[in-house]
Design an enzyme around this catalytic site. Structure first.
Site, mmCIF file in Angstrom:
data_model
loop_
_atom_site.group_PDB
_atom_site.id
_atom_site.type_symbol
_atom_site.label_atom_id
_atom_site.label_comp_id
_atom_site.label_asym_id
_atom_site.label_seq_id
_atom_site.Cartn_x
_atom_site.Cartn_y
_atom_site.Cartn_z
ATOM 1 N N GLU B 49 -30.109 39.014 8.776
ATOM 2 C CA GLU B 49 -29.194 39.750 9.659
ATOM 3 C C GLU B 49 -28.769 41.090 9.083
ATOM 4 O OE1 GLU B 49 -28.943 36.556 8.943
ATOM 5 O OE2 GLU B 49 -28.761 35.415 10.815
ATOM 6 N N PHE B 111 -18.616 23.553 12.799
ATOM 7 C CA PHE B 111 -19.882 23.927 12.167
ATOM 8 C C PHE B 111 -20.203 25.397 12.460
ATOM 9 C CE2 PHE B 111 -24.609 24.199 12.384
ATOM 10 C CZ PHE B 111 -24.817 24.131 11.014
ATOM 11 N N GLN B 112 -20.516 26.132 11.403
ATOM 12 C CA GLN B 112 -20.843 27.566 11.479
ATOM 13 C C GLN B 112 -19.738 28.395 12.117
ATOM 14 O OE1 GLN B 112 -24.906 27.870 13.071
ATOM 15 N NE2 GLN B 112 -25.619 27.770 10.951
ATOM 16 N N LYS B 161 -19.264 30.272 22.413
ATOM 17 C CA LYS B 161 -20.432 29.715 23.092
ATOM 18 C C LYS B 161 -20.141 29.252 24.525
ATOM 19 C CE LYS B 161 -24.300 26.551 22.388
ATOM 20 N NZ LYS B 161 -24.943 25.598 21.483
ATOM 21 N N MET B 488 -29.968 54.478 -11.593
ATOM 22 C CA MET B 488 -28.715 55.228 -11.578
ATOM 23 C C MET B 488 -27.703 54.615 -12.554
ATOM 24 S SD MET B 488 -27.213 57.837 -10.563
ATOM 25 C CE MET B 488 -27.647 58.622 -9.006
HETATM 26 C C1 LIG Z 1 -25.537 46.452 -2.925
HETATM 27 C C2 LIG Z 1 -25.304 47.294 -4.121
HETATM 28 N N1 LIG Z 1 -25.182 46.721 -5.341
HETATM 29 C C3 LIG Z 1 -25.001 47.507 -6.437
HETATM 30 C C4 LIG Z 1 -24.927 48.855 -6.338
HETATM 31 C C5 LIG Z 1 -24.705 49.736 -7.572
HETATM 32 N N2 LIG Z 1 -25.878 50.578 -7.783
HETATM 33 C C6 LIG Z 1 -25.916 51.862 -7.394
HETATM 34 S S1 LIG Z 1 -27.398 52.605 -7.686
HETATM 35 C C7 LIG Z 1 -27.998 51.207 -8.389
HETATM 36 C C8 LIG Z 1 -29.398 51.158 -8.929
HETATM 37 C C9 LIG Z 1 -30.409 51.247 -7.862
HETATM 38 O O1 LIG Z 1 -31.655 50.943 -8.439
HETATM 39 P P1 LIG Z 1 -33.000 51.379 -7.760
HETATM 40 O O2 LIG Z 1 -33.041 50.931 -6.351
HETATM 41 O O3 LIG Z 1 -34.141 50.947 -8.613
HETATM 42 O O4 LIG Z 1 -32.880 52.972 -7.713
HETATM 43 P P2 LIG Z 1 -32.985 54.046 -8.900
HETATM 44 O O5 LIG Z 1 -31.596 54.447 -9.268
HETATM 45 O O6 LIG Z 1 -33.713 53.399 -10.054
HETATM 46 O O7 LIG Z 1 -33.738 55.178 -8.289
HETATM 47 C C10 LIG Z 1 -27.038 50.190 -8.389
HETATM 48 C C11 LIG Z 1 -27.236 48.839 -8.976
HETATM 49 C C12 LIG Z 1 -25.039 49.405 -5.034
HETATM 50 N N3 LIG Z 1 -24.944 50.717 -4.815
HETATM 51 N N4 LIG Z 1 -25.258 48.619 -3.965
#
Ligand SMILES: Cc1ncc(C[n+]2csc(CCOP(=O)(O)OP(=O)(O)O)c2C)c(N)n1
Ligand SMILES: [Mg+2]
Lengths: 183, 595
Positions: B49, B111-112, B161, B488
């Site tokens: 979803e 439920f749900q 529902k 990042m």
């Molecule tokens: C759902 C979620 N969890 C954690 C984060 C924190 N976060 C920001 S950037 C990042 C790394 C993203 O890794 P990747 O997709 O490999 O991108 P890169 O920075 O390596 O280009 C994280 C963990 C986030 N923004 N969103």
């Protein structure tokens, strides 16, 4: 107790909302998500049953309050918001309290209630239930003076407020509307 | 006409002009799925979803029309909370229909059952729990009205529902369709202001014509107001340079001489410094986000502020404007243009802004976006992959991105020339956004090429939607910049935690992205050598009947620059080391007396 004295940070908002399920929760949520405590809250339908009026007293500086008011306006079910300046509004609150008193001391509580122009609602062998309506500061004083007798239960409504009538025009208006009722 | 609630719901969506629903059925929403079979509305069956929600967002970003998602109660509904929060932060018009347990069971831990209106209260513009079948057409009309007017946003409609189940007496209703006037009368607390205050607009015009170092600070609101054309006319009329925030990329063409590009934490030096040195910021549909302002007290200290926004709560939220204007950006800009032209006709002139323009172009020369090319045998530089992707794509190509380093590089290195060609998760920063958002965009704009630029971390969060894309023949293209890291976060640990890398390593070949993509019905390629970049992109661009994935093995040590560290002032912007040294040497040699 001390908080109550510090009326500077108290802000009283009168919020007109649609009278629908869940609206109160939406309003309250805006305060709670910013970790602002609502000091008092009174809710009741208005003369127009489609709407309810919430009177919210909140402890907050003016700057975040401005932002909260704007956020409140964004709620789809909020129709109108008025902030009451204490100098230009009438504020009222109701207190009811049951005080534990021996028969011998009962007259003292009765006397106090009379001085404050409150009412005695019920009497039993060892207790007295009293009520007082008035300005929140007056209610605070009454509560403080009752306390030494031993308060068994106490309930306050939270304050409600309306803007004071202006000196000139509204009186004339009130008179003319009274007149038109007569004619 | 007698209908049941389920039929009424689908008919109401048809009346609203919905052409596609992204969703996944379940017990509580079952009765609504039955009339879908007979409806002209296309339904796209997602695999999770969250995918439905981001697809609806991608669709909305690309088309300007509200995206529609439909899911079941309980876990279906909670799975779509993240996209709702994402749409709320980025003001994306979206309608989410959730199934709910029958009215008699609400509040019994049936439920749900999940209290989804309670859960989503603070991440939706508005939400409804509908309790009577007769209310369905009115609520759907109101939901679309609210989602698409004022500051757009997501609206959730929760449908028990029994009111849609034809076998239940509660579902019986007489069809009607409320008029516009009835909708407005039914929402007494909702009256968005669209027309700016004429006196404020005059004040703004006078300030604009008097400014010596003005900057147009343009945010996502410009795109929501469909004001890109008006913006261009205004910028050209007064020759004021434009910065486009992360949410506004594409709102002003990157190849326009007045375009300074993106400001903020990873903006370019000139865009950042232009705001710091400006004497007038004209903020249009932007919200002084912390990623743009850096340390707020140090932000644009010399600037007066004109702030135009349709949401009054944005004015003064972060920085008190000198001239606040509540209104629709398009209408306000058009008025501003009129007033400015009238003032010019009466002889008002602007100060000479050539010194300002030359300061800006000086910065652009000294501090362009730059990276060091890889040495022989090194892994690919992400920036060069992006340049190749950019230069091989048609100029109206739509680009979606995930969240992380790859997102910043895409925003920096892509050249956006048209509005609605850039789709990303700016406010919430939702990893996993790009694949489903790209699919939604492609569904809305099948005529356009759509690339998703994703990170390896992000890809693993929502990749399953490529099964949806393959099954539905939605030919999106995905570039994974595989640096084997949550890059990042790694960058922050490298720069601010003394290179103590904690839980950021992902591995370059677990999973095997090519095999995974193939298993999901995509064509897949892996690129490890610079010479293979271009031919592989060409191959991917030639495929138009199914999704394609290219995995690029990129250099994990590459960092995103420029950078304003979190909580620091914008003036402390860091450029790449080699650029800083070069600028220093150049400045020193200029001081040396010429022989
Ligand atoms: C759902 C979620 N969890 C954690 C984060 C924190 N976060 C920001 S950037 C990042 C790394 C993203 O890794 P990747 O997709 O490999 O991108 P890169 O920075 O390596 O280009 C994280 C963990 C986030 N923004 N969103
Ligand atoms: Mg990565």
């Amino acid at each position: 107790m001390n908080d109550r004295q510090n009326d500077l940070k108290h802000h009283t908002l009168s919020v007109t909302v649609e009278n629908k399920a869940g609206v109160l929760a939406r309003v309250v949520n805006l305060f709670s998500r910013r970790a602002y405590n609502i000091y008092s809250l009174a809710v009741a339908p208005t003369d127009d049953e489609r709407f309810s009026r919430l009177t919210v007293v909140v402890d907050v500086e003016s700057v975040p309050l401005e932002q909260i008011v704007k956020q409140l306006h964004k709620l789809i079910n909020v129709v109108k918001i008025v902030e009451h300046d204490p100098r230009h509004s009438v504020e009222r609150e109701l207190l009811i309290a049951t005080v534990k008193v021996a028969v011998s001391d009962r007259h003292q509580v009765a006397e106090l209630t009379r001085i404050f122009e409150g009412r005695i609602l019920a009497v039993s062998h060892d207790a007295l239930t009293v009520s007082l309506e008035g300005h929140p500061a007056k209610i605070d004083d009454f509560e403080d003076l009752l306390r030494p007798f031993g308060i068994a239960e106490l309930q306050r409504t939270g304050r409600v407020a309306l803007n004071k009538l202006e000196r000139e025009t509204p009186r004339v208006h009130a008179v003319s509307s009274a007149k038109s009722k007569v004619s | 006409m007698q209908l049941n609630g389920g039929q009424a719901l689908i008919k109401a969506l048809e009346m609203e002009g919905v052409e596609v629903i992204f969703g996944l059925p379940g017990g509580a929403i079952l009765p609504v799925y039955d009339p879908i079979i007979d409806s002209p509305i296309r339904h796209i069956l997602v695999r999770h979803e969250q995918g439905a929600g981001h697809m609806a967002e991608g669709y909305a970003h690309a088309t300007g029309k509200p995206g529609v998602a439909m899911v079941t109660s309980g876990p279906g509904a909670t799975n779509i909370v993240t996209p709702l929060a994402d749409a709320y932060m980025d003001s994306v018009p979206m309608i989410c229909i959730t199934g709910q347990v029958g009215t008699a069971s609400i509040g019994t831990d049936a439920f749900q059952e999940a209290d989804i209106t309670g859960i989503t209260q603070s991440v939706t513009k508005h939400n409804y729990l509908v309790t009577r079948a007769a209310d369905i057409p009115r609520v759907i009309r109101e939901a679309f009205h609210i989602a698409t007017t004022g500051r757009p946003g997501p609206v959730l409609v929760d449908i028990p529902k029994d009111i849609v189940d034809p076998t239940h007496p509660n579902s019986a209703m007489e069809w009607y369709w409320p008029t516009d006037a009835e909708v407005i009368a039914g929402l007494p607390g909702y009256r968005p202001t669209t027309v700016g205050h004429p006196r404020k607009i005059k004040e703004a015009a006078a300030m604009i014509l008097a400014a010596e170092r003005p900057v147009l600070y343009v945010g996502g609101g410009i795109l929501k107001a469909r004001a890109a054309e008006a913006l261009r006319e205004l910028a050209e009329l007064v020759e004021i340079p434009v910065v486009t925030t992360l949410m506004a990329r594409g709102a002003f063409p990157d190849d326009h001489p007045l375009c300074l590009g993106m400001p903020g934490m990873h903006g370019n030096y000139t865009a950042i410094m232009s705001m710091q040195e400006s004497d007038l910021l004209i903020a249009l549909g932007s919200r002084f986000d912390d990623r743009v302002t850096g340390k707020v007290p140090d932000f644009a200290p010399l600037a007066k502020i004109i702030h135009v926004d349709i949401d009054p709560a944005e004015l003064g939220k972060v920085r008190r404007p000198d001239v606040p204007i509540v209104g629709d950006c398009n209408l306000v800009i058009l008025e501003l243009i009129k007033v400015i032209k009238a003032m010019q006709a009466k002889g008002t002139t602007q100060p000479d802004i050539t010194p300002w323009r030359s300061t800006l172009s000086g910065w652009q020369e000294t501090y362009p976006l730059a990276y060091e090319p890889p040495a022989e045998g090194d892994l690919l530089k992400p920036q060069m992959v992006l340049e190749a992707l950019r230069d091989s794509a048609p100029e109206d190509c739509i680009v979606a991105s995930g969240v992380g380093q790859h997102q910043m590089w895409t925003s920096q290195y892509w050249k956006f020339r048209h509005p609605y060609t850039w789709i990303n998760s700016g406010g919430l920063g939702t990893m996993g956004f790009s694949v489903p958002a790209a699919i939604g965009a492609k569904v809305g704009r099948p005529d356009r090429m759509v690339w998703a630029i994703d990170g390896d971390g992000c890809f693993q969060m929502t990749a399953q939607e490529l099964v949806t894309a393959a099954a539905e023949r939605i030919p999106v293209k995905i570039a994974i910049l595989n640096n084997a890291y949550l890059g990042m976060v790694r960058q922050w640990q490298e720069m601010f935690y003394e290179e103590r890398y904690s839980e950021v390593y992902l591995s370059p070949d677990l999973p095997d992205y090519v095999k995974w993509a193939e298993a999901m019905g995509c064509v897949a390629f892996r690129v490890e050598h610079p010479d293979d970049i271009q031919p592989t992109i060409d191959k991917a661009n030639a495929i138009d009947d199914r999704p394609v994935v290219i995995e690029f093995r990129t250099d994990a040590s590459e960092k995103v620059f420029p950078m304003v560290a979190s909580g620091k002032s914008n003036t402390e912007v860091q450029v790449p080391e080699f650029q800083r040294l070069a600028a220093k040497t150049a400045a020193a040699s200029e001081k040396e007396p010429r022989q």
